[in-house]
Design a protein around this motif. Structure first.
Motif, PDB file in Angstrom:
ATOM      1  N   GLU A  62      31.354   3.398  -6.870  1.00 49.09           N
ATOM      2  CA  GLU A  62      31.429   1.934  -6.789  1.00 49.09           C
ATOM      3  C   GLU A  62      30.349   1.399  -7.726  1.00 49.09           C
ATOM      4  O   GLU A  62      29.166   1.700  -7.557  1.00 49.09           O
ATOM      5  N   ILE A  63      30.763   0.641  -8.737  1.00 48.00           N
ATOM      6  CA  ILE A  63      29.824   0.127  -9.736  1.00 48.00           C
ATOM      7  C   ILE A  63      29.921  -1.389  -9.799  1.00 48.00           C
ATOM      8  O   ILE A  63      31.021  -1.940  -9.931  1.00 48.00           O
ATOM      9  N   THR A  64      28.780  -2.024  -9.703  1.00 48.06           N
ATOM     10  CA  THR A  64      28.692  -3.469  -9.909  1.00 48.06           C
ATOM     11  C   THR A  64      27.928  -3.688 -11.202  1.00 48.06           C
ATOM     12  O   THR A  64      26.746  -3.327 -11.306  1.00 48.06           O
ATOM     13  N   THR A  93      22.225   4.431  -7.469  1.00 50.83           N
ATOM     14  CA  THR A  93      21.627   4.422  -8.802  1.00 50.83           C
ATOM     15  C   THR A  93      21.492   2.985  -9.276  1.00 50.83           C
ATOM     16  O   THR A  93      22.399   2.172  -9.076  1.00 50.83           O
ATOM     17  N   LEU A  94      20.354   2.710  -9.898  1.00 46.26           N
ATOM     18  CA  LEU A  94      20.143   1.431 -10.581  1.00 46.26           C
ATOM     19  C   LEU A  94      19.956   1.724 -12.059  1.00 46.26           C
ATOM     20  O   LEU A  94      19.173   2.612 -12.421  1.00 46.26           O
ATOM     21  N   ILE A  95      20.660   0.993 -12.891  1.00 42.82           N
ATOM     22  CA  ILE A  95      20.475   1.112 -14.337  1.00 42.82           C
ATOM     23  C   ILE A  95      19.707  -0.135 -14.762  1.00 42.82           C
ATOM     24  O   ILE A  95      20.196  -1.260 -14.597  1.00 42.82           O
ATOM     25  N   CYS A  96      18.499   0.095 -15.257  1.00 39.97           N
ATOM     26  CA  CYS A  96      17.557  -1.002 -15.483  1.00 39.97           C
ATOM     27  C   CYS A  96      17.087  -1.046 -16.925  1.00 39.97           C
ATOM     28  O   CYS A  96      16.954  -0.013 -17.580  1.00 39.97           O
ATOM     29  N   ALA A 105      23.179  -2.541 -13.780  1.00 45.21           N
ATOM     30  CA  ALA A 105      24.269  -2.076 -12.916  1.00 45.21           C
ATOM     31  C   ALA A 105      23.697  -1.454 -11.651  1.00 45.21           C
ATOM     32  O   ALA A 105      22.609  -0.874 -11.669  1.00 45.21           O
ATOM     33  N   LYS A 106      24.469  -1.603 -10.580  1.00 42.27           N
ATOM     34  CA  LYS A 106      24.172  -0.939  -9.310  1.00 42.27           C
ATOM     35  C   LYS A 106      25.341  -0.015  -9.031  1.00 42.27           C
ATOM     36  O   LYS A 106      26.501  -0.436  -9.098  1.00 42.27           O
ATOM     37  N   ARG A 110      29.722   8.574  -3.646  1.00 36.53           N
ATOM     38  CA  ARG A 110      29.869   9.473  -2.493  1.00 36.53           C
ATOM     39  C   ARG A 110      30.293  10.832  -3.038  1.00 36.53           C
ATOM     40  O   ARG A 110      31.315  10.959  -3.729  1.00 36.53           O
ATOM     41  N   TRP A 111      29.481  11.833  -2.750  1.00 40.95           N
ATOM     42  CA  TRP A 111      29.720  13.197  -3.183  1.00 40.95           C
ATOM     43  C   TRP A 111      30.114  14.036  -1.982  1.00 40.95           C
ATOM     44  O   TRP A 111      29.552  13.857  -0.905  1.00 40.95           O
ATOM     45  N   VAL A 112      31.049  14.941  -2.156  1.00 40.83           N
ATOM     46  CA  VAL A 112      31.396  15.894  -1.103  1.00 40.83           C
ATOM     47  C   VAL A 112      31.073  17.299  -1.603  1.00 40.83           C
ATOM     48  O   VAL A 112      31.121  17.579  -2.804  1.00 40.83           O
TER      49      VAL A 112
END
Length: 143
Positions: A62-64, A93-96, A105-106, A110-112
């Motif tokens: 999910e990316i905002t 994750t934050l891309i700053c 981006a935020k 979800r990893w399995v």
């Protein structure tokens, strides 16, 4: 144990799309790079796990997107594990861009944990779980 991990990245001109900013897929790529490097830094050996037929697989991203990145921008991709469940973990994750204190981006992924030999989700082993520190949202890189 690292509660979060920072990946430094300078936007390469080759990452710029026809709209003259970074293409959205690059944000995802940086997120995956940071996750991989964080996992390695806490002792996860992806090659060894793969040789045993085990590994992490993305179930959901999910990316905002909040702002654009441009050629030569100096970025910090900050990632941490926010939750561990029986079969999955959630990584944020934050891309700053510290130059202007912008969060570009935020991301939430979800990893399995998967047995790669039969493509089945399996319980995260204790020795893997023990290497993962759960963290609340860390401060932004410029704080």
């Amino acid at each position: 144990m690292l509660s979060f991990f920072d990946l430094s990245h300078t936007v390469d001109p080759n990452e710029i799309d026809s709209q003259q900013h970074v293409h959205n897929l690059r944000y995802l790529q940086w997120t995956l790079w940071a996750a991989g490097k964080h996992s390695a830094a806490i002792g996860w050996d992806a090659k060894e796990a793969a040789a045993e037929g085990l590994g992490w697989v993305v179930r959901q991203h999910e990316i905002t997107y909040r702002a654009a990145a441009f050629a030569n921008d100096e970025l910090i991709v900050r990632t941490w594990v926010s939750q561990i469940q029986r079969y999955a973990s959630t990584r944020k994750t934050l891309i700053c861009r510290p130059a202007d204190n912008a969060v570009l981006a935020k991301v939430q992924t979800r990893w399995v944990y998967v047995d790669l030999r039969n493509h089945k989700v399996i319980e995260i082993p204790d020795d893997v779980r023990e290497k993962m520190a759960i963290s609340k949202t860390p401060a932004l890189p410029w704080h």
